[in-house]
Scaffold this active site. Structure first.
Site, mmCIF file in Angstrom:
data_model
loop_
_atom_site.group_PDB
_atom_site.id
_atom_site.type_symbol
_atom_site.label_atom_id
_atom_site.label_comp_id
_atom_site.label_asym_id
_atom_site.label_seq_id
_atom_site.Cartn_x
_atom_site.Cartn_y
_atom_site.Cartn_z
ATOM 1 N N ASP A 366 0.827 -1.210 0.000
ATOM 2 C CA ASP A 366 0.000 0.000 0.000
ATOM 3 C C ASP A 366 0.864 1.263 0.000
ATOM 4 O O ASP A 366 0.552 2.250 -0.650
ATOM 5 C CB ASP A 366 -0.886 0.053 1.259
ATOM 6 C CG ASP A 366 -1.746 -1.175 1.460
ATOM 7 O OD1 ASP A 366 -1.311 -2.271 1.070
ATOM 8 O OD2 ASP A 366 -2.845 -1.039 2.032
ATOM 9 N N GLU A 495 -6.443 -10.598 -4.711
ATOM 10 C CA GLU A 495 -6.324 -11.730 -3.783
ATOM 11 C C GLU A 495 -7.473 -12.732 -3.899
ATOM 12 O O GLU A 495 -7.542 -13.681 -3.130
ATOM 13 C CB GLU A 495 -6.214 -11.197 -2.342
ATOM 14 C CG GLU A 495 -4.914 -10.445 -2.122
ATOM 15 C CD GLU A 495 -4.791 -9.867 -0.716
ATOM 16 O OE1 GLU A 495 -5.835 -9.661 -0.072
ATOM 17 O OE2 GLU A 495 -3.660 -9.626 -0.277
ATOM 18 N N LYS A 601 -11.078 -9.305 -6.346
ATOM 19 C CA LYS A 601 -11.286 -8.487 -5.161
ATOM 20 C C LYS A 601 -10.979 -7.028 -5.490
ATOM 21 O O LYS A 601 -11.534 -6.121 -4.889
ATOM 22 C CB LYS A 601 -10.338 -9.004 -4.068
ATOM 23 C CG LYS A 601 -10.511 -8.409 -2.698
ATOM 24 C CD LYS A 601 -9.499 -9.056 -1.741
ATOM 25 C CE LYS A 601 -9.487 -8.397 -0.371
ATOM 26 N NZ LYS A 601 -8.338 -8.871 0.433
ATOM 27 N N GLN A 602 -10.068 -6.832 -6.436
ATOM 28 C CA GLN A 602 -9.567 -5.485 -6.669
ATOM 29 C C GLN A 602 -8.896 -5.394 -8.028
ATOM 30 O O GLN A 602 -8.656 -6.386 -8.687
ATOM 31 C CB GLN A 602 -8.554 -5.148 -5.588
ATOM 32 C CG GLN A 602 -7.304 -6.027 -5.622
ATOM 33 C CD GLN A 602 -6.654 -6.112 -4.260
ATOM 34 O OE1 GLN A 602 -6.901 -7.054 -3.528
ATOM 35 N NE2 GLN A 602 -5.849 -5.126 -3.924
#
Lengths: 759, 759
Positions: A366, A495, A601-602
């Site tokens: 991040d 993920e 998920k993303q």
């Protein structure tokens, strides 16, 4: 919480009343921090009123304890220890007894209770009027800030105005009840892996040693960390009686109607250190710091703080005209981002900053991919500190690579504080080896944006080399793919798809990582031809070969980029049959159930393309965006900002705007329903990126600054500043035009939508 | 241990002397069991001499306790509880005091100490001559067996001959120290996941209740299981004094020179049960059983036992002429296989039988794929019981499928006792969904070999249907592969390659599973046209479509079967650079390091081909064998036997022989260096398969028995019997010819190397 924005002004968050749920929520939002220490926005008397608190922790960046990880079944190379941030003594605590009655918000009669977080000044204030059972009134006003000028210092001012004469007023301060520290947190029987693993052991009496002058030495059980906390209470008023013992300062006054009593308190938190023998020195330093601030006095220290905050906003604010609610949300995010970053080269930014214990206080990718750009373009010295943290854990990263049977190179831990891998689930931990390239990408960007060759040719290059080496050994040239360089058994950013071959994001980032290392090795050879950097020509040749032949999965039939080799062979998740309450999927489906479907998920492939916007045609980006958007749940808070930025760059204005509004207000409106555990710092970084890299389209390509502005028609004007190669540039963007102004530094040519502009 | 074979005769294992290491090793080898209870071959006085023991456990099939599994990081659908077999009170214990001295092997003077396990009779004997410090001698002989005729009974006879008059001799018997039971096991700081998870809790006083007449009621803490243990000591000799309390029987004698004292002991272990209220009934039954055996007397019970054992050998022996050492090893394996099987339809066979606590006593696919064939062809009633156990856990398997988001069908647990998944590592646990097809394969084979339609049309079919249903939902028709039916995110038998798409073994077995269900549904419809079996025509059509379009990965260029979609894209493991001590790899490399390489722990594709030998050309099998053999470490004990059988069938005689010799002697020569934790029951089954299905080439194809004999030239003759469709057939095989003899039943046509023969 939404009302809070709408009713507020663009610089302040205001809370009115005594609804416990609102006050609890604001424990996170009202957190104050300076990157070294952070303290949640809880009430001063929370120890008396636990129903107003979720967790009142004060945290120190990098202060953690370890415990062995217990596995259902062990395997070689697993992370061995949890690293868990543990709260340090909470210096906010105050107890007030007036007219024979102890104040607490539950049972006392408090009128006009309100709190205000002033983002511009970085100060949290609280005030109310208290009427005792005997009908005697006391007006109370409390201020709190955490200093950027004195990183050790948290300061409080208590302004108490009795409305009657001759009542006794007793005010006591102590460090929090040390043994139970952190344990009063709401107990939930919730196995959510995103929440912190509650450290089962806090401080015990052996870990606490009081010295003279309110100095408390604390140490962790297992991780070998030390710190010292000091406490000073000052008042100019007539004190009837003062009782001080080591953990408690108590002052008694007799009230005079309308005569205000002012009490200042400074709590000092030393740096963390590893050698117990340093304690005396540390104490001496801390006493000196406390002496400085008490001698300067609260007003002066506060003035310095405000001035520092104003200078921060001067360079880092994003002004958005005609949208006060959004303006506030945006500033709130920048405020917290700024608060979260470690500045000492030994600490970093945890996923929740210092606002909560979620994710155990760990540092993830991040930092580099979501939070780093903000600092890079506004406060590059902090960006450098963040990279120096990575450099400080390079030895552990090399060691980790050895554990993974990689003879050369380094593998940075997926989640860590001290550099050692702390992820107990390797498919969404160690397998995310893209972190190596993420760090390399941040380093390279730092070099491009700052021109800091001193760093780049030394620490920077060393990290580029060690990460590049890693790729060569993890991957291989696959004869069955015409000798392409393939990278197997990894997990990409998404993920919900784990342990795959040739994750597009990973492979592209590894390719870039290799290119970065090659470019800087060659640069160093030119600049320092006599100083060997321990990279042979053979090794360089191998890197070039791998870089050139990197396998990037693409489906020619579908004309789509493949997230990995097998992504399109999975069944598409049945979104229609999935009830809303089954999101996030990770809490409601077995990993295998998730992994065997096309469901993300993303952002993964879309993130890869966003990072290298100019490497792909607009059509390609649009096709991929459309495809992956349909199978993405955004169950990760890192997702929406990336989709939003890409939407902006492919002309999907409506989507760009909607995604942005979700990300900008994520914590302030508790979109993920877990803001109480701490803010989503990466998403806050994503907000800045959305504005500057999304809507304004800022990027660097071959050393040149590019913009492709797309100001949403909903907005009147956006103004922000960026630093680039020793210049300071102000950008003013309206839906119809963009203006670039060189505020500091030499003439510079930028490119706007392919056209050169000289500033 | 090798000497033990060479010096022995083909029916007995003999141990001479008092080397603690040898005695420890034989604790496993000398284990006695009847499928209900098993007791390790430890000395009677092990409680005094722990250095002679690794673990002296007595185990009851299916008796386990549970503990919550702790995960480093939790995820939805994870197995929730460990199930761990726990030792029950050990009834072997005896203490002997002669001439004022207590006997133990460490400090006493024991001459001619020796032990013999008679495989033919199923009896362990021990004898020695003991001289006390005063110079008085006692000859000691001890026998032990676990009865097949009385599944509850373990019997011991002690024959003691003093050489002098008038010395006091005291012999005491008690159930083992209950609180520490199992805890005296060698403590090793060894995280090897293949070893048992030591149950941290054993019995506590609350779990133990003594009734009259030496009856002990035991219950587990958490799993809710109960059992009763009873104890009887009998002697015809003059007893000077007898003291009996609930847990201890003590008999005193005065010695008369050369006058032998005989003491018999029966320890009875009830069935395990779940309702505490049944305890009184269970006790009554156990008292009756004890009464029966004591009234019959030791000699008679022993004679019955020997007769039962002889009848077992009559039908199950494999005779191998001219190879006494191998003959013994082979019989040793059959002996232990026979001992391991639960016979009550509620229990199964654990990976270590009842000889040790390794793998926590769990049941795996080992049963169906490695041990079941032996029973199927020699004792089909036991084969049926093993399948009935699976039927008994079908409800849990359905529940497990629901947890995995599968709306219809069942998924059997990868490792379990009570039917619930107990594997804490899903990539080598739940992901091995091939267990469903393994069970289906055993059921189908059972139907073919026994002709037991009553079972097949009911319990058998129900399991075939539920497993078939599972495949339809887990897999899907992949448009990107022309609509082929694909099965993603699974782990095949080879645990060094995990979470892959289209594992060849899994897909082929799933295809067969579908075919089996279709065949038997249609058979049932014909036989019972009016009784609905709850399978619609639509469902059947879908099964047929999936069966027909099952994707079976094959590399046309290499002309090789692909273990899975990505196997050939992995880098081949660098075997040359791997030091010997780094095997097994699982203890020395991170799972990802292993998974990203071409390296197999065990037979996978080769096993698939061996099971359906006639579906593949010899050339194909040879190419695949050659390829996969090079990348297989045989780190699993399940591997060598399969490679050996395939070698035999593709004309690799030398290899077939070598693999066989390794498997046949695996435990007796401790090839895997962990025999002390228990025998490798699956490998023992593999030995039988190697002989009968490997060298003799027995298999069933379309209801007909086939043979393709390849007797190694090293051997003179092999003789064995098999049951097939109510016949008993004896096969005598020499390197030059094979003779088939119908011992029982009607005329039968078999096929030998493609040619029909009528017996």
């Amino acid at each position: 919480m939404h009302e809070l924005i709408e009713k507020g002004t663009p610089w302040t968050l205001k809370e009115v009343g005594t609804d416990p749920e609102v006050i609890k929520q604001n424990e996170t939002l009202f957190s104050l921090s300076n990157g070294h220490i952070g303290t949640r926005g809880s009430l001063e008397e929370t120890h008396l009123t636990p129903e107003f608190s979720h967790s009142k922790s004060t945290l120190m960046n990098g202060f953690f304890d370890t415990e062995p990880i217990t596995y259902g079944e062990w395997a070689y190379g697993y992370a061995t220890h949890h690293q868990t941030t543990i709260p340090i003594p909470d210096g906010k605590k105050m107890e007030m007894k007036y007219d024979g009655e102890v104040f607490d918000l539950t049972s006392s009669d408090a009128k006009d209770h309100n709190r205000t977080l002033d983002l511009k000044k970085g100060i949290l204030t609280r005030s109310y009027s208290w009427k005792t059972e005997n009908g005697h009134e006391l007006e109370v006003s409390i201020e709190r800030f955490v200093s950027y000028d004195y990183p050790e210092i948290m300061a409080q001012r208590f302004i108490l105005t009795p409305k009657d004469d001759n009542n006794s007023l007793e005010v006591s301060f102590e460090l929090d009840d040390l043994k139970s520290m952190g344990k009063e947190r709401d107990k939930e029987d919730d196995p959510d892996p995103r929440k912190k693993e509650q450290a089962s052991r806090r401080f015990e009496s052996d870990d606490l040693e009081f010295y003279d002058a309110d100095m408390l030495h604390i140490k962790t059980h297992a991780s070998g960390l030390h710190a010292v906390v000091g406490n000073r209470v000052v008042t100019d008023n007539d004190v009837h009686q003062q009782i001080s013992d080591k953990n408690r300062d108590s002052l008694s006054f007799y009230s005079k109607a309308n005569q205000t009593i002012v009490i200042d308190r400074f709590v000092a938190y030393s740096e963390l250190y590893k050698e117990e023998s340093l304690t005396e020195n540390i104490i001496d330093n801390l006493i000196r710091t406390l002496k400085n601030v008490t001698e300067s006095g609260y007003e002066k220290v506060k003035a310095e703080h405000i001035s520092t905050m104003e200078s921060f906003w001067e360079h880092s604010d994003i002004q958005i005209d005609g949208e006060p609610a959004l303006q506030l949300g945006l500033r709130f995010n920048l405020f917290h981002l700024h608060q979260a970053a470690g500045r000492d080269g030994k600490t970093n930014m945890s996923a929740k900053g210092l606002t909560g214990e979620g994710y155990e206080g760990h540092y993830f990718w991040d930092t580099e991919m979501y939070m780093f750009p903000f600092f890079l373009y506004t406060q590059p010295e902090i960006a450098r500190s963040l990279l120096m943290y990575r450099y400080s854990i390079l030895p552990q990263a090399k060691e980790r690579a050895r554990t993974m049977a990689i003879a050369n190179g380094a593998l940075f831990a997926w989640r860590t504080i001290n550099g050692e891998e702390a992820s107990p689930y390797y498919p969404a931990g160690t397998a995310q080896i893209h972190i190596n390239a993420d760090i390399a990408h941040a380093i390279y960007s730092y070099g491009e944006v700052t021109g800091d060759d001193a760093f780049m040719l030394n620490e920077g290059l060393e990290m580029l080399v060690e990460t590049a080496r890693f790729w060569l050994e993890w991957g291989h040239f696959d004869d069955n793919r015409g000798g392409a360089f393939v990278i197997n058994d990894v997990t990409g950013p998404d993920e919900y798809t784990a342990i795959v071959n040739n994750n597009y994001y990973t492979n592209l980032m590894a390719k870039k990582n290799l290119a970065y290392a090659i470019e800087w090795i060659e640069k160093r050879r030119r600049q320092l031809p006599d100083e060997d950097f321990n990279v042979s020509q053979d090794e360089l040749t191998e890197w070039k070969k791998a870089e050139e032949h990197m396998y990037l999965p693409y489906d020619e039939d579908k004309q789509l980029t493949m997230q990995d080799d097998s992504f399109f062979h999975k069944k598409v998740w049945d979104f229609e049959q999935t009830p809303k309450e089954n999101y996030p999927l990770l809490l409601n489906y077995h990993p295998l159930t998730i992994y065997k479907h096309q469901v993300c998920k993303q952002a993964d492939t879309v993130l890869a393309q966003f990072l290298f916007l100019d490497d792909f045609s607009k059509e390609q980006k649009k096709r991929d965006f459309d495809y992956y958007e349909k199978v993405t749940t955004h169950d990760s808070s890192l997702s929406r900002s990336v989709f939003g930025m890409m939407a902006s760059q492919i002309g999907e204005e409506k989507k760009a705007y909607d995604y942005f509004m979700d990300t900008a207000l994520m914590d302030i409106s508790d979109l993920q329903s877990n803001t109480k555990d701490g803010v989503h710092a990466a998403n806050m970084g994503g907000t800045w990126m959305s504005m500057v890299q999304g809507f304004a389209g800022l990027r660097v390509d071959k050393g040149t600054l590019h913009f492709s502005p797309q100001c949403p028609s909903e907005w009147e004007r956006i103004v922000f500043k960026v630093r680039f190669q020793k210049r300071l540039i102000q950008v003013s963007m309206t839906p119809s035009s963009t203006d670039y102004q060189l505020v500091e530094g030499d003439q510079l040519t930028i490119i706007e939508n392919g056209e050169k502009k000289t500033l």
